[in-house]
Design an enzyme around this catalytic site. Structure first.
Site, PDB file in Angstrom:
ATOM      1  N   ARG A   1       5.488  -5.400   6.103  1.00 46.64           N
ATOM      2  CA  ARG A   1       5.578  -4.117   6.830  1.00 46.64           C
ATOM      3  C   ARG A   1       6.379  -4.286   8.123  1.00 46.64           C
ATOM      4  O   ARG A   1       6.247  -5.280   8.823  1.00 46.64           O
ATOM      5  CB  ARG A   1       4.179  -3.611   7.186  1.00 46.64           C
ATOM      6  CG  ARG A   1       4.222  -2.412   8.137  1.00 46.64           C
ATOM      7  CD  ARG A   1       2.932  -1.653   8.263  1.00 46.64           C
ATOM      8  NE  ARG A   1       1.824  -2.470   8.713  1.00 46.64           N
ATOM      9  CZ  ARG A   1       0.572  -2.045   8.760  1.00 46.64           C
ATOM     10  NH1 ARG A   1       0.274  -0.826   8.345  1.00 46.64           N
ATOM     11  NH2 ARG A   1      -0.386  -2.846   9.176  1.00 46.64           N
TER      12      ARG A   1
ATOM     13  N   ARG B   1     -14.812   4.729  10.375  1.00 43.60           N
ATOM     14  CA  ARG B   1     -14.651   3.420   9.771  1.00 43.60           C
ATOM     15  C   ARG B   1     -15.961   2.658   9.683  1.00 43.60           C
ATOM     16  O   ARG B   1     -15.993   1.528   9.205  1.00 43.60           O
ATOM     17  CB  ARG B   1     -13.743   2.647  10.675  1.00 43.60           C
ATOM     18  CG  ARG B   1     -12.771   1.777  10.020  1.00 43.60           C
ATOM     19  CD  ARG B   1     -11.627   1.786  10.992  1.00 43.60           C
ATOM     20  NE  ARG B   1     -10.799   0.667  10.803  1.00 43.60           N
ATOM     21  CZ  ARG B   1      -9.482   0.786  10.769  1.00 43.60           C
ATOM     22  NH1 ARG B   1      -8.911   1.951  10.873  1.00 43.60           N
ATOM     23  NH2 ARG B   1      -8.760  -0.268  10.627  1.00 43.60           N
TER      24      ARG B   1
ATOM     25  N   ARG C   1      -9.222  -8.694   8.412  1.00 45.44           N
ATOM     26  CA  ARG C   1      -9.285  -7.223   8.377  1.00 45.44           C
ATOM     27  C   ARG C   1      -9.801  -6.744   7.019  1.00 45.44           C
ATOM     28  O   ARG C   1     -10.558  -5.786   6.949  1.00 45.44           O
ATOM     29  CB  ARG C   1      -7.886  -6.636   8.641  1.00 45.44           C
ATOM     30  CG  ARG C   1      -7.505  -6.692  10.110  1.00 45.44           C
ATOM     31  CD  ARG C   1      -6.025  -6.453  10.305  1.00 45.44           C
ATOM     32  NE  ARG C   1      -5.591  -5.130   9.903  1.00 45.44           N
ATOM     33  CZ  ARG C   1      -4.332  -4.816   9.646  1.00 45.44           C
ATOM     34  NH1 ARG C   1      -3.381  -5.718   9.742  1.00 45.44           N
ATOM     35  NH2 ARG C   1      -4.018  -3.591   9.289  1.00 45.44           N
TER      36      ARG C   1
ATOM     37  N   LYS D   1      -2.481   4.640   4.307  1.00 42.69           N
ATOM     38  CA  LYS D   1      -3.072   5.781   5.025  1.00 42.69           C
ATOM     39  C   LYS D   1      -2.076   6.365   6.042  1.00 42.69           C
ATOM     40  O   LYS D   1      -1.879   7.571   6.090  1.00 42.69           O
ATOM     41  CB  LYS D   1      -4.360   5.341   5.768  1.00 42.69           C
ATOM     42  CG  LYS D   1      -5.420   4.741   4.836  1.00 42.69           C
ATOM     43  CD  LYS D   1      -6.668   4.334   5.584  1.00 42.69           C
ATOM     44  CE  LYS D   1      -6.464   3.221   6.601  1.00 42.69           C
ATOM     45  NZ  LYS D   1      -6.070   1.916   6.005  1.00 42.69           N
TER      46      LYS D   1
ATOM     47  N   ARG E   1       3.704  -5.850  13.285  1.00 45.72           N
ATOM     48  CA  ARG E   1       2.464  -5.736  14.068  1.00 45.72           C
ATOM     49  C   ARG E   1       1.786  -7.098  14.221  1.00 45.72           C
ATOM     50  O   ARG E   1       1.772  -7.896  13.289  1.00 45.72           O
ATOM     51  CB  ARG E   1       1.505  -4.758  13.367  1.00 45.72           C
ATOM     52  CG  ARG E   1       1.750  -3.318  13.748  1.00 45.72           C
ATOM     53  CD  ARG E   1       0.985  -2.317  12.943  1.00 45.72           C
ATOM     54  NE  ARG E   1      -0.429  -2.593  12.741  1.00 45.72           N
ATOM     55  CZ  ARG E   1      -1.267  -1.781  12.114  1.00 45.72           C
ATOM     56  NH1 ARG E   1      -0.824  -0.613  11.653  1.00 45.72           N
ATOM     57  NH2 ARG E   1      -2.527  -2.102  11.951  1.00 45.72           N
TER      58      ARG E   1
HETATM   59  P1  AP5 Z   1       0.622   1.844   5.839  1.00 48.95           P
HETATM   60  O1  AP5 Z   1       0.847   3.285   5.536  1.00 48.95           O
HETATM   61  O2  AP5 Z   1       1.060   1.326   7.161  1.00 48.95           O
HETATM   62  O3  AP5 Z   1      -0.928   1.449   5.526  1.00 48.95           O
HETATM   63  P2  AP5 Z   1      -2.260   1.765   6.310  1.00 48.95           P
HETATM   64  O4  AP5 Z   1      -3.298   2.036   5.302  1.00 48.95           O
HETATM   65  O5  AP5 Z   1      -2.018   2.821   7.368  1.00 48.95           O
HETATM   66  O6  AP5 Z   1      -2.492   0.343   6.972  1.00 48.95           O
HETATM   67  P3  AP5 Z   1      -2.989  -0.086   8.405  1.00 48.95           P
HETATM   68  O7  AP5 Z   1      -2.786  -1.571   8.454  1.00 48.95           O
HETATM   69  O8  AP5 Z   1      -2.334   0.721   9.501  1.00 48.95           O
HETATM   70  O9  AP5 Z   1      -4.478   0.291   8.339  1.00 48.95           O
HETATM   71  P4  AP5 Z   1      -5.617  -0.286   9.121  1.00 48.95           P
HETATM   72  O10 AP5 Z   1      -6.649   0.700   8.787  1.00 48.95           O
HETATM   73  O11 AP5 Z   1      -5.966  -1.688   8.900  1.00 48.95           O
HETATM   74  O12 AP5 Z   1      -5.044  -0.316  10.635  1.00 48.95           O
HETATM   75  P5  AP5 Z   1      -5.201   0.694  11.859  1.00 48.95           P
HETATM   76  O13 AP5 Z   1      -3.877   0.835  12.465  1.00 48.95           O
HETATM   77  O14 AP5 Z   1      -5.969   1.892  11.485  1.00 48.95           O
HETATM   78  O15 AP5 Z   1       1.331   1.002   4.668  1.00 48.95           O
HETATM   79  C1  AP5 Z   1       1.314  -0.408   4.676  1.00 48.95           C
HETATM   80  C2  AP5 Z   1       2.648  -0.951   4.142  1.00 48.95           C
HETATM   81  O16 AP5 Z   1       2.750  -0.592   2.762  1.00 48.95           O
HETATM   82  C3  AP5 Z   1       3.884  -0.353   4.821  1.00 48.95           C
HETATM   83  O17 AP5 Z   1       4.883  -1.325   4.892  1.00 48.95           O
HETATM   84  C4  AP5 Z   1       4.320   0.800   3.879  1.00 48.95           C
HETATM   85  O18 AP5 Z   1       5.719   1.035   3.940  1.00 48.95           O
HETATM   86  C5  AP5 Z   1       3.898   0.243   2.524  1.00 48.95           C
HETATM   87  N1  AP5 Z   1       3.464   1.274   1.576  1.00 48.95           N
HETATM   88  C6  AP5 Z   1       2.690   2.366   1.833  1.00 48.95           C
HETATM   89  N2  AP5 Z   1       2.456   3.060   0.701  1.00 48.95           N
HETATM   90  C7  AP5 Z   1       3.085   2.386  -0.293  1.00 48.95           C
HETATM   91  C8  AP5 Z   1       3.206   2.600  -1.712  1.00 48.95           C
HETATM   92  N3  AP5 Z   1       2.603   3.633  -2.320  1.00 48.95           N
HETATM   93  N4  AP5 Z   1       3.898   1.684  -2.435  1.00 48.95           N
HETATM   94  C9  AP5 Z   1       4.503   0.602  -1.834  1.00 48.95           C
HETATM   95  N5  AP5 Z   1       4.433   0.356  -0.495  1.00 48.95           N
HETATM   96  C10 AP5 Z   1       3.727   1.249   0.258  1.00 48.95           C
HETATM   97  O19 AP5 Z   1      -6.168  -0.175  12.804  1.00 48.95           O
HETATM   98  C11 AP5 Z   1      -5.708  -1.340  13.448  1.00 48.95           C
HETATM   99  C12 AP5 Z   1      -6.867  -1.941  14.240  1.00 48.95           C
HETATM  100  O20 AP5 Z   1      -7.319  -0.994  15.244  1.00 48.95           O
HETATM  101  C13 AP5 Z   1      -8.122  -2.266  13.429  1.00 48.95           C
HETATM  102  O21 AP5 Z   1      -8.055  -3.550  12.839  1.00 48.95           O
HETATM  103  C14 AP5 Z   1      -9.215  -2.191  14.502  1.00 48.95           C
HETATM  104  O22 AP5 Z   1      -9.215  -3.343  15.312  1.00 48.95           O
HETATM  105  C15 AP5 Z   1      -8.752  -1.015  15.354  1.00 48.95           C
HETATM  106  N6  AP5 Z   1      -9.267   0.275  14.896  1.00 48.95           N
HETATM  107  C16 AP5 Z   1      -8.545   1.341  14.447  1.00 48.95           C
HETATM  108  N7  AP5 Z   1      -9.365   2.355  14.123  1.00 48.95           N
HETATM  109  C17 AP5 Z   1     -10.628   1.931  14.376  1.00 48.95           C
HETATM  110  C18 AP5 Z   1     -11.913   2.527  14.213  1.00 48.95           C
HETATM  111  N8  AP5 Z   1     -12.058   3.791  13.732  1.00 48.95           N
HETATM  112  N9  AP5 Z   1     -13.013   1.799  14.541  1.00 48.95           N
HETATM  113  C19 AP5 Z   1     -12.888   0.536  15.036  1.00 48.95           C
HETATM  114  N10 AP5 Z   1     -11.698  -0.092  15.207  1.00 48.95           N
HETATM  115  C20 AP5 Z   1     -10.574   0.616  14.877  1.00 48.95           C
END
Ligand code: AP5
Length: 209
Positions: free
Chosen positions: A122, A88, A166, A16, A155
């Site tokens: 990552r 979410r 997660r 994402k 991270r």
């Molecule tokens: P990446 O693009 O970083 O993936 P992502 O989907 O953004 O993963 P996140 O871990 O950031 O998502 P998340 O939703 O768990 O965390 P968030 O930060 O929102 O890609 C991942 C890896 O794969 C990278 O190394 C990339 O290079 C690689 N990659 C990407 N595409 C690829 C492809 N096509 N092929 C091969 N490799 C690829 O949230 C973190 C925390 O914050 C949550 O756990 C929660 O505690 C809190 N939080 C955030 N938002 C909320 C909310 N709305 N409500 C409640 N808590 C929240």
């Protein structure tokens, strides 16, 4: 591009953040990532950051009210955006409906096995936020960003035991949004296991459609 209001859904590591940054570069839409905003609040030791950190370290969701209060203004201020990591929960989706309608919810799919493989490798730049992967998109140096030379870090919530939780939290609290948006005729699905450029092309086709 007309001012689209889109959101990206999908398990942790689905891509994402990677896709949202690329779409923002191509379209000029505003990228709003609740994860990035929260990590910034934690880094600055704010009240929001302190309240959120406990939940984030365990891989649990931060309480709905805190998230909705935090993102409300930012969404209301912009007329075209890509939401990354919000909504979410069904409560967050209902709150969003009261702030603004969405044009499209794009669900990026990825299996649990692939999620674990991607997140354990990552790395993120501390300065500019560029996302790398030691297996799939490696930086030239393992410790420095290709773009700005900033330090690359892993991270805290990418530790294996936290990633497991997660994914479970995603299945329990976030996956129900697939039906929520399907019922409203807003959901499109993209296979996140394809190479980054192919996923981007598919999303751009959806935005153009
Ligand atoms: P990446 O693009 O970083 O993936 P992502 O989907 O953004 O993963 P996140 O871990 O950031 O998502 P998340 O939703 O768990 O965390 P968030 O930060 O929102 O890609 C991942 C890896 O794969 C990278 O190394 C990339 O290079 C690689 N990659 C990407 N595409 C690829 C492809 N096509 N092929 C091969 N490799 C690829 O949230 C973190 C925390 O914050 C949550 O756990 C929660 O505690 C809190 N939080 C955030 N938002 C909320 C909310 N709305 N409500 C409640 N808590 C929240």
């Amino acid at each position: 591009m007309t001012r689209k209001r889109i959101a990206l859904l999908g398990p942790p590591g689905a891509g994402k953040g990677t896709q949202a940054k690329l779409i923002a570069d191509k379209t000029g839409l505003c990228h709003l990532s609740t994860g990035d905003i929260l990590r910034d609040e934690v880094a600055h030791g704010t009240e929001i950051g302190r309240a959120a950190k406990l939940h984030m370290d365990r891989g649990d969701l931060v309480p709905d009210k805190l998230i909705i209060d935090m993102i409300h203004e930012r969404i209301a201020k912009t007329d075209g955006f890509i939401l990354d990591g919000f909504p979410r929960t069904v409560a967050q989706a209902e709150a969003l409906l009261k702030i603004t309608p969405l044009d499209l919810m794009i669900n990026i799919t990825l299996s649990r096995v692939e999620v674990i493989k991607r997140l354990s490798s990552r790395r993120v730049c501390r300065e500019c936020g560029k996302i790398y992967n030691l297996l799939f998109n490696p930086p030239k140096s393992k410790t420095r960003c290709d773009l700005c030379g900033g330090e690359l870090f892993q991270r805290d919530d990418d530790r294996p035991e936290v990633v497991d939780n997660r994914y479970d939290v995603y299945m329990q609290a976030t996956a129900p949004l697939i039906d929520f948006y399907c019922e409203r005729g807003l959901l499109c699905e993209v296979d996140g296991a394809q190479p980054t450029a192919v996923v981007l092309e598919r999303i751009m086709d959806l935005l153009a459609g």
